[in-house]
Design a protein around this motif. Structure first.
Motif, short mmCIF file in Angstrom:
data_model
loop_
_atom_site.label_atom_id
_atom_site.label_comp_id
_atom_site.label_asym_id
_atom_site.label_seq_id
_atom_site.Cartn_x
_atom_site.Cartn_y
_atom_site.Cartn_z
N GLN A 150 49.72 1.21 -1.86
CA GLN A 150 48.48 0.06 -1.96
C GLN A 150 48.88 -0.70 -3.13
O GLN A 150 49.30 -0.48 -4.21
CB GLN A 150 47.45 1.23 -2.58
CG GLN A 150 45.97 0.21 -2.45
CD GLN A 150 44.61 1.05 -2.92
OE1 GLN A 150 44.63 1.90 -1.88
NE2 GLN A 150 43.95 0.79 -3.96
N TRP A 151 48.83 -2.20 -2.82
CA TRP A 151 49.27 -2.89 -3.75
C TRP A 151 47.98 -3.98 -3.99
O TRP A 151 47.28 -4.43 -3.00
CB TRP A 151 50.45 -3.80 -3.29
CG TRP A 151 51.71 -2.87 -3.63
CD1 TRP A 151 52.15 -2.12 -4.41
CD2 TRP A 151 52.50 -2.75 -2.36
NE1 TRP A 151 53.02 -1.73 -4.09
CE2 TRP A 151 53.72 -2.00 -2.97
CE3 TRP A 151 52.82 -3.51 -1.26
CZ2 TRP A 151 54.81 -1.66 -2.47
CZ3 TRP A 151 54.01 -3.22 -0.40
CH2 TRP A 151 54.91 -2.18 -1.03
N THR A 152 47.88 -4.43 -5.26
CA THR A 152 46.68 -5.63 -5.34
C THR A 152 47.24 -6.60 -6.12
O THR A 152 48.03 -6.49 -6.88
CB THR A 152 45.63 -5.14 -6.60
OG1 THR A 152 44.84 -3.73 -5.94
CG2 THR A 152 44.62 -5.92 -6.96
N THR A 169 43.48 -6.44 -2.30
CA THR A 169 44.19 -5.33 -2.11
C THR A 169 44.53 -5.06 -0.72
O THR A 169 43.79 -5.44 -0.04
CB THR A 169 43.31 -4.36 -2.66
OG1 THR A 169 43.00 -4.44 -4.21
CG2 THR A 169 43.99 -2.77 -2.55
N VAL A 170 45.77 -4.63 -0.60
CA VAL A 170 46.24 -4.36 0.64
C VAL A 170 46.69 -2.89 0.72
O VAL A 170 47.44 -2.50 -0.25
CB VAL A 170 47.14 -5.36 1.38
CG1 VAL A 170 46.79 -6.55 1.62
CG2 VAL A 170 48.43 -5.41 0.48
N VAL A 171 46.74 -2.13 2.07
CA VAL A 171 47.07 -0.92 2.08
C VAL A 171 48.33 -0.96 3.20
O VAL A 171 48.04 -1.52 4.15
CB VAL A 171 46.12 0.23 2.50
CG1 VAL A 171 46.79 1.61 2.80
CG2 VAL A 171 44.96 0.21 1.63
N PRO A 275 41.81 -5.34 4.53
CA PRO A 275 40.49 -4.99 4.10
C PRO A 275 39.36 -5.91 4.63
O PRO A 275 39.93 -7.12 4.48
CB PRO A 275 40.69 -4.69 2.48
CG PRO A 275 42.01 -4.63 2.27
CD PRO A 275 42.76 -5.28 3.32
N TYR A 276 38.34 -5.60 5.17
CA TYR A 276 37.42 -6.41 5.52
C TYR A 276 37.50 -7.10 6.87
O TYR A 276 36.87 -7.70 7.62
CB TYR A 276 37.12 -7.51 4.73
CG TYR A 276 36.65 -7.04 3.28
CD1 TYR A 276 35.47 -6.19 3.24
CD2 TYR A 276 37.61 -6.97 2.28
CE1 TYR A 276 34.97 -5.81 1.84
CE2 TYR A 276 37.09 -6.55 0.90
CZ TYR A 276 36.14 -5.96 0.83
OH TYR A 276 35.62 -5.22 -0.59
N ASP A 277 38.84 -6.59 7.37
CA ASP A 277 39.34 -7.17 8.91
C ASP A 277 39.72 -6.10 9.65
O ASP A 277 39.01 -5.67 10.77
CB ASP A 277 40.54 -8.29 8.58
CG ASP A 277 41.11 -8.77 9.97
OD1 ASP A 277 40.55 -8.20 11.00
OD2 ASP A 277 41.52 -10.00 9.76
#
Length: 496
Positions: A150-152, A169-171, A275-277
């Motif tokens: 996980q990176w921000t 942030t993406v996983v 996220p959110y998609d």
């Protein structure tokens, strides 16, 4: 060539038998239920033995399955048996009490028996239609490891929330060439690191497409051929990198069969949750982010929205490539340090993820190749690509968006590098992901290639393209691609 491999064992009573998607107890329950229905039609001497044996098998199966978790597909099997039970037991009970056995006339009993058999048959049909997916065994020389990071991005605000301090942030799930794991090593779950995450994601995906969650309850039970945190393959060689963006509402694991096949051939695949998609993204702190992005159903509105959606995804892809470069350089301690060749990186995606891959390649020349799996290119500026591109498209029908192929063709013709468009007969939009492994094989939804051929086609064509463009292997690419459909090649400054 891909082959169906044996299911990895995890010690559970409900483990799946290769190719059947039914556990041993489920397989026993079905003939037991049928035998209970058929018993009343057998010769008088055989009825008691068959009834008692069938009843015992059913009782044992029902009890154990209830303890370990019964699948909804088995409920009609048990219901059919329960309806047949009184008719099967009545002669035995009357015999023990000394009363004369009463049996309905055959023409009265036959419809009930036929109805019970039909109800029981619904179970195996439902198992076939909604199976626990069995993943093709990777054909390369490497075993496959996987892990999640996980990176921000500290420089990018999260535009989907109102908090000005929130950062994007993406996983990311990585599949990589690994050393062979010990026999019996636990294989990774399909949809998540834990059972809870897998079920959370499965339920979110079902809601996203409007299906009751119980229909696909076999999907979070599935295990893949990867091993979490397996040691990286030995040697000092560096692996080309392939980034992947899923479809609208899709998740990082939606092309696991493809990712494992590439990793077994020496690639590192990095697939993103946006996220959110994505339908559901489970963060490291346990929070779950569900999708806010949805199609309106209006092509004009969706095209305008899609420009913004793909811009966010393209930025995610570039950010992840940067993070992979940092990881390779050892800025953070990692087993893959020194093993990632980010100078040989491809960007790929399915559906809107394919459009996002095209957009990312346009604005980030670090990507050396691009693959679009049936994705609509949203960028209206007609800026050229400068990397070799492969576009796989479903069979074109009267229902296909009339703007799709002209827009895609324009993008490929403007490319300053050679591009390929392969239209696959019998393919549908969901052919290019894992869906054929676990959804009913309805041609209008999944195409007509079948559960085995669909993942093989995607892997074989994209692997040939990546070997040619990233590894510069002898060019048999057009021959490989042509074997799977109608191929059009666009050379720079040429239409074909």
């Amino acid at each position: 060539m891909w082959h169906r491999g044996p299911r990895p064992q995890d010690g559970r009573v409900t483990e799946i038998i290769t190719g059947l998607s039914m556990s041993p107890l489920e397989l026993l329950a079905v003939p037991g239920a049928v035998a209970l229905v058929v018993a009343r039609w057998l010769p008088r001497a055989a009825r008691p033995r068959v009834t008692i044996a069938a009843g015992a098998v059913l009782a044992l199966s029902a009890i154990v399955l209830s303890v370990v978790g019964i699948r909804w597909q088995m409920l009609p099997v048990l219901a059919g048996a329960a309806l047949a039970l009184p008719s099967a037991l009545s002669p035995l009970l009357r015999r023990r009490t000394g009363r004369p056995a009463w049996r309905a006339r055959w023409w009265l009993a036959l419809p009930g028996s036929v109805a019970c058999i039909g109800l029981i048959a619904t179970g195996p049909v439902a198992v076939w239609a909604f199976p626990v997916p069995v993943f093709p065994e990777p054909s390369g020389r490497f075993a496959v490891g996987t892990r999640v990071v996980q990176w921000t991005d500290p420089h990018r605000p999260e535009t989907a929330t109102a908090d000005p301090r929130d950062r994007r942030t993406v996983v990311v799930q990585l599949w990589y060439p690994a050393r062979k794991s010990p026999a019996g090593a636990q294989r990774a779950r399909y949809l998540g690191r834990t059972e809870h995450e897998a079920r959370t994601v499965s339920e979110a995906l079902a809601r996203h497409v409007g299906l009751p969650g119980f229909l696909v309850d076999g999907v979070p039970r599935a295990r893949t051929h990867s091993v979490f945190n397996a040691p990286v393959a030995g040697g000092s060689g560096r692996f080309p990198v392939v980034l992947f963006s899923p479809g609208l509402g899709g998740v990082r694991t939606q092309n696991t069969a493809w990712a494992e096949e590439l990793a077994s051939h020496g690639y590192v695949v990095a697939a993103l949750d946006h996220p959110y998609d994505s339908a559901a993204v489970v963060l490291a702190d346990g929070r779950t982010i569900t999708a806010k992005v949805t199609s309106t159903g209006d092509p004009d509105k969706d095209e305008k929205l899609g420009i913004g959606w793909t811009a966010v995804r393209a930025a995610d892809l570039s950010f992840v490539l940067t993070q992979l470069g940092r990881l390779d350089r050892g800025e953070t301690a990692d087993p893959l340090t020194g093993r990632l060749d980010t100078g040989r990186a491809a960007v790929t995606g399915h559906s809107i993820g394919g459009g996002s891959a095209v957009q990312a390649a346009r604005q980030d020349r670090r990507f050396a190749a691009v693959i679009d799996l049936d994705g609509y290119p949203y960028d209206p500026t007609s800026r050229p690509l400068h990397q070799p591109a492969l576009a796989l498209t479903q069979a074109i029908t009267p229902d296909t968006d009339p703007r799709y192929i002209p827009r895609l063709t324009k993008v490929l013709k403007l490319n300053t590098a050679t591009s390929y468009r392969l239209t696959v007969p019998g393919a549908a939009h969901l052919t290019f992901m894992d869906a054929p492994l676990y959804l009913p094989p309805v041609p209008s939804i999944l195409g007509s290639l079948g559960r085995t051929e669909s993942p093989h086609l995607v892997a074989a064509t994209t692997l040939a393209f990546l070997d040619t463009t990233l590894r510069h292997r002898p060019d048999a690419l057009t021959a490989v691609l042509s074997a799977y459909g109608d191929l059009t090649v666009y050379h720079p400054g040429n239409s074909r």
